[in-house]
Design a protein around this motif. Structure first.
Motif, PDB file in Angstrom:
ATOM      1  N   ALA A 132       0.593  -1.215   0.026  1.00 32.48           N
ATOM      2  CA  ALA A 132       0.064   0.190  -0.020  1.00 32.48           C
ATOM      3  C   ALA A 132       1.098   1.668  -0.303  1.00 32.48           C
ATOM      4  O   ALA A 132       1.797   1.520   0.957  1.00 32.48           O
ATOM      5  CB  ALA A 132      -0.790  -0.151   1.432  1.00 32.48           C
ATOM      6  N   ASP A 133       0.195   1.859  -0.954  1.00 27.34           N
ATOM      7  CA  ASP A 133       0.379   3.515  -0.981  1.00 27.34           C
ATOM      8  C   ASP A 133       0.612   4.385   0.631  1.00 27.34           C
ATOM      9  O   ASP A 133       1.384   5.386   1.208  1.00 27.34           O
ATOM     10  CB  ASP A 133       1.448   4.346  -2.183  1.00 27.34           C
ATOM     11  N   ALA A 134      -0.419   3.705   0.656  1.00 25.55           N
ATOM     12  CA  ALA A 134      -0.805   4.949   2.149  1.00 25.55           C
ATOM     13  C   ALA A 134      -1.800   3.756   3.198  1.00 25.55           C
ATOM     14  O   ALA A 134      -2.499   2.858   2.104  1.00 25.55           O
ATOM     15  CB  ALA A 134      -1.677   6.375   1.960  1.00 25.55           C
ATOM     16  N   VAL A 135      -1.767   3.990   4.300  1.00 26.10           N
ATOM     17  CA  VAL A 135      -2.746   3.257   5.159  1.00 26.10           C
ATOM     18  C   VAL A 135      -3.036   4.002   6.142  1.00 26.10           C
ATOM     19  O   VAL A 135      -2.522   4.189   6.654  1.00 26.10           O
ATOM     20  CB  VAL A 135      -1.617   1.828   6.201  1.00 26.10           C
ATOM     21  N   VAL A 136      -4.586   3.886   5.775  1.00 29.06           N
ATOM     22  CA  VAL A 136      -5.261   4.158   7.154  1.00 29.06           C
ATOM     23  C   VAL A 136      -6.060   3.700   7.710  1.00 29.06           C
ATOM     24  O   VAL A 136      -7.268   2.999   7.294  1.00 29.06           O
ATOM     25  CB  VAL A 136      -6.263   5.668   6.385  1.00 29.06           C
ATOM     26  N   SER A 137      -6.134   3.556   9.130  1.00 28.70           N
ATOM     27  CA  SER A 137      -6.645   3.301  10.013  1.00 28.70           C
ATOM     28  C   SER A 137      -8.228   3.873  11.074  1.00 28.70           C
ATOM     29  O   SER A 137      -7.302   5.273  11.733  1.00 28.70           O
ATOM     30  CB  SER A 137      -5.648   2.427  11.406  1.00 28.70           C
ATOM     31  N   VAL A 138      -9.090   3.314  10.575  1.00 29.18           N
ATOM     32  CA  VAL A 138     -10.381   4.357  11.180  1.00 29.18           C
ATOM     33  C   VAL A 138     -10.548   4.075  12.676  1.00 29.18           C
ATOM     34  O   VAL A 138     -10.630   2.769  12.330  1.00 29.18           O
ATOM     35  CB  VAL A 138     -11.026   4.238  10.233  1.00 29.18           C
ATOM     36  N   GLN A 159      13.316   0.989  17.047  1.00 28.60           N
ATOM     37  CA  GLN A 159      14.184   1.224  15.142  1.00 28.60           C
ATOM     38  C   GLN A 159      14.793  -0.499  15.169  1.00 28.60           C
ATOM     39  O   GLN A 159      14.603  -1.264  15.754  1.00 28.60           O
ATOM     40  CB  GLN A 159      15.243   1.554  16.546  1.00 28.60           C
ATOM     41  N   GLY A 160      14.744   0.075  13.882  1.00 27.66           N
ATOM     42  CA  GLY A 160      15.210  -1.530  13.196  1.00 27.66           C
ATOM     43  C   GLY A 160      14.208  -1.951  12.917  1.00 27.66           C
ATOM     44  O   GLY A 160      14.319  -3.492  12.204  1.00 27.66           O
ATOM     45  N   HIS A 161      12.964  -1.676  12.389  1.00 27.58           N
ATOM     46  CA  HIS A 161      11.290  -1.992  12.921  1.00 27.58           C
ATOM     47  C   HIS A 161      10.838  -1.002  11.755  1.00 27.58           C
ATOM     48  O   HIS A 161      10.622  -1.334  10.231  1.00 27.58           O
ATOM     49  CB  HIS A 161      11.416  -2.969  13.260  1.00 27.58           C
ATOM     50  N   ASN A 162       9.933   0.435  11.967  1.00 26.44           N
ATOM     51  CA  ASN A 162       9.752   1.331  11.129  1.00 26.44           C
ATOM     52  C   ASN A 162      10.228   2.258  10.550  1.00 26.44           C
ATOM     53  O   ASN A 162       9.839   3.015  10.892  1.00 26.44           O
ATOM     54  CB  ASN A 162       8.405   1.274  12.164  1.00 26.44           C
ATOM     55  N   ASP A 163      11.612   1.874  11.149  1.00 27.26           N
ATOM     56  CA  ASP A 163      12.450   3.245  10.220  1.00 27.26           C
ATOM     57  C   ASP A 163      12.550   4.719   8.985  1.00 27.26           C
ATOM     58  O   ASP A 163      11.624   5.094   9.329  1.00 27.26           O
ATOM     59  CB  ASP A 163      14.535   3.067  10.068  1.00 27.26           C
ATOM     60  N   ALA A 164      12.514   3.545   7.936  1.00 28.06           N
ATOM     61  CA  ALA A 164      11.723   3.994   6.925  1.00 28.06           C
ATOM     62  C   ALA A 164      10.398   4.440   6.540  1.00 28.06           C
ATOM     63  O   ALA A 164      10.184   5.375   5.656  1.00 28.06           O
ATOM     64  CB  ALA A 164      11.218   2.840   5.775  1.00 28.06           C
ATOM     65  N   ILE A 165       9.791   3.615   7.415  1.00 28.88           N
ATOM     66  CA  ILE A 165       7.848   4.777   7.462  1.00 28.88           C
ATOM     67  C   ILE A 165       8.012   5.620   8.139  1.00 28.88           C
ATOM     68  O   ILE A 165       6.101   5.767   7.900  1.00 28.88           O
ATOM     69  CB  ILE A 165       7.172   3.878   7.842  1.00 28.88           C
ATOM     70  N   GLY A 205      -0.460  -1.955  14.820  1.00 31.64           N
ATOM     71  CA  GLY A 205      -0.628  -1.472  12.925  1.00 31.64           C
ATOM     72  C   GLY A 205       0.179  -0.857  13.102  1.00 31.64           C
ATOM     73  O   GLY A 205       0.919  -0.270  11.497  1.00 31.64           O
ATOM     74  N   LEU A 206       0.852   0.299  13.676  1.00 31.87           N
ATOM     75  CA  LEU A 206       1.646   1.778  12.931  1.00 31.87           C
ATOM     76  C   LEU A 206       2.903   0.970  13.319  1.00 31.87           C
ATOM     77  O   LEU A 206       4.407   1.026  12.473  1.00 31.87           O
ATOM     78  CB  LEU A 206       2.285   1.885  13.863  1.00 31.87           C
ATOM     79  N   ASN A 207       3.587  -0.237  14.391  1.00 32.03           N
ATOM     80  CA  ASN A 207       4.968  -0.989  15.202  1.00 32.03           C
ATOM     81  C   ASN A 207       5.054  -1.819  13.336  1.00 32.03           C
ATOM     82  O   ASN A 207       6.211  -1.746  13.077  1.00 32.03           O
ATOM     83  CB  ASN A 207       5.051  -1.650  15.857  1.00 32.03           C
ATOM     84  N   LEU A 208       4.372  -2.749  13.143  1.00 32.06           N
ATOM     85  CA  LEU A 208       4.445  -3.413  12.310  1.00 32.06           C
ATOM     86  C   LEU A 208       4.417  -3.058  10.685  1.00 32.06           C
ATOM     87  O   LEU A 208       4.933  -3.871   9.490  1.00 32.06           O
ATOM     88  CB  LEU A 208       3.576  -4.946  12.515  1.00 32.06           C
ATOM     89  N   SER A 209       3.873  -2.175  10.873  1.00 29.84           N
ATOM     90  CA  SER A 209       4.021  -1.615   9.186  1.00 29.84           C
ATOM     91  C   SER A 209       5.610  -1.522   8.215  1.00 29.84           C
ATOM     92  O   SER A 209       5.795  -0.921   9.343  1.00 29.84           O
ATOM     93  CB  SER A 209       3.230  -0.384   8.742  1.00 29.84           C
ATOM     94  N   THR A 210       4.964  -1.634   7.123  1.00 28.88           N
ATOM     95  CA  THR A 210       6.455  -1.596   6.277  1.00 28.88           C
ATOM     96  C   THR A 210       6.394  -0.170   4.971  1.00 28.88           C
ATOM     97  O   THR A 210       6.879  -0.463   3.914  1.00 28.88           O
ATOM     98  CB  THR A 210       6.827  -2.549   5.668  1.00 28.88           C
ATOM     99  N   ARG A 211       4.605   0.032   5.718  1.00 26.63           N
ATOM    100  CA  ARG A 211       4.149   1.298   4.830  1.00 26.63           C
ATOM    101  C   ARG A 211       3.738   2.914   5.619  1.00 26.63           C
ATOM    102  O   ARG A 211       2.965   2.154   6.734  1.00 26.63           O
ATOM    103  CB  ARG A 211       2.493   0.529   4.031  1.00 26.63           C
ATOM    104  N   PRO A 212       3.895   3.941   4.146  1.00 20.54           N
ATOM    105  CA  PRO A 212       3.330   5.277   5.457  1.00 20.54           C
ATOM    106  C   PRO A 212       1.568   4.480   6.445  1.00 20.54           C
ATOM    107  O   PRO A 212       0.744   3.838   5.492  1.00 20.54           O
ATOM    108  CB  PRO A 212       3.525   5.599   4.236  1.00 20.54           C
ATOM    109  N   ALA A 213       2.060   4.833   7.208  1.00 15.95           N
ATOM    110  CA  ALA A 213       0.482   4.370   8.395  1.00 15.95           C
ATOM    111  C   ALA A 213       0.441   5.596   9.224  1.00 15.95           C
ATOM    112  O   ALA A 213       1.137   6.007   9.813  1.00 15.95           O
ATOM    113  CB  ALA A 213       0.344   3.086   8.564  1.00 15.95           C
TER     114      ALA A 213
END
Length: 254
Positions: A132-138, A159-165, A205-213
């Protein structure tokens, strides 16, 4: 609301109910590509309708890196009994066709409001797999009656898990926050965060995401004024249009 913004949001609301005929060949030839063509948006409607009946499933602990948390929860509800799971599903149901008519492919983390879960780990995995290019949790909050307004939750650094997002998620969060405030008229939350933003490292949902969320707490169901708005179908249409505008602003500006 400024006139130009009002027109934009009104147009997005209209997208969800438009039923015009098929375009002519001339229209097809000259029609520009939809603004979100080629983009994938994951929508995560919080909780689920069957969660309360299956505590043995949703209370199972799962690993979200920073801690272990229940697989899912039942969510909150208004004093009149309008549930968060029903609210989030209705917003997702309204948001999906708006985004699709903007050209996006929409991925939902649950197919209806009758099931159990999925676990927060599975929801993150669904969006990750879809790239996903964007993730929105409602969501909707269940804070004290004196607090009102909405806020957007951003991922804190794990650190080391969601740095890129972290950075792109902040840009997504700012775009959604601004569009939500403009489109709904709700103020920033008075009881949490700063200027409508909060940062957390305890949400799977935020810690485990590899996509912008981001998570959006669309209002406080514990507050009578917010609850009345969130319970109104017409207002939920405004919420959906506002979220679509925010996602569109983020993806259009990348």
């Amino acid at each position: 609301m400024r006139a130009d913004k009002a027109v934009t949001l009104a147009a997005l609301v209209a997208l969800s109910t438009a039923c015009g005929g098929a375009p002519t060949s001339a229209q097809q030839h000259h029609a520009p590509a939809p603004p979100l063509a080629g983009k994938v948006v994951a929508i995560d409607p919080g909780h689920n309708g069957g969660n309360a009946s299956h505590p043995e499933v949703i209370n199972k602990l799962v690993d979200i890196i920073t801690q272990r948390k229940p697989c899912n929860t039942t969510g909150t509800q208004t004093r009149a009994g309008y549930t968060e799971h029903a609210f989030t599903w209705d917003v997702a149901r309204r948001l999906t066709p708006i985004l699709e008519k903007m050209g996006a492919k929409v991925v939902l983390t649950r197919p209806d409001d009758k099931g159990v879960g999925p676990c927060i780990t599975e929801r993150a995995a669904t969006a990750n797999k879809a790239e996903a290019d964007a993730v929105v949790s409602v969501h909707a909050d269940g804070a004290g009656a004196d607090g009102h307004g909405f806020h957007v939750i951003l991922p804190g650094l794990v650190q080391g898990h969601n740095d890129a997002i972290v950075d792109p998620s902040r840009r997504l969060g700012l775009a959604v926050r601004d569009a939500y405030r403009e489109g709904t008229g709700l103020p920033y939350a008075t009881y949490i965060g700063k200027e409508g933003l909060d940062t957390r490292t305890d949400l799977g949902g935020l810690n485990l995401s590899t996509r912008p969320a981001v998570f959006v707490e669309c209002g406080n169901m514990g507050n009578a004024g917010d609850a009345a708005k969130l319970s109104d179908p017409a207002f939920r249409e405004r919420i959906a249009a506002s979220l679509a505008a925010g996602v569109g602003k983020y993806l259009g500006g990348r």
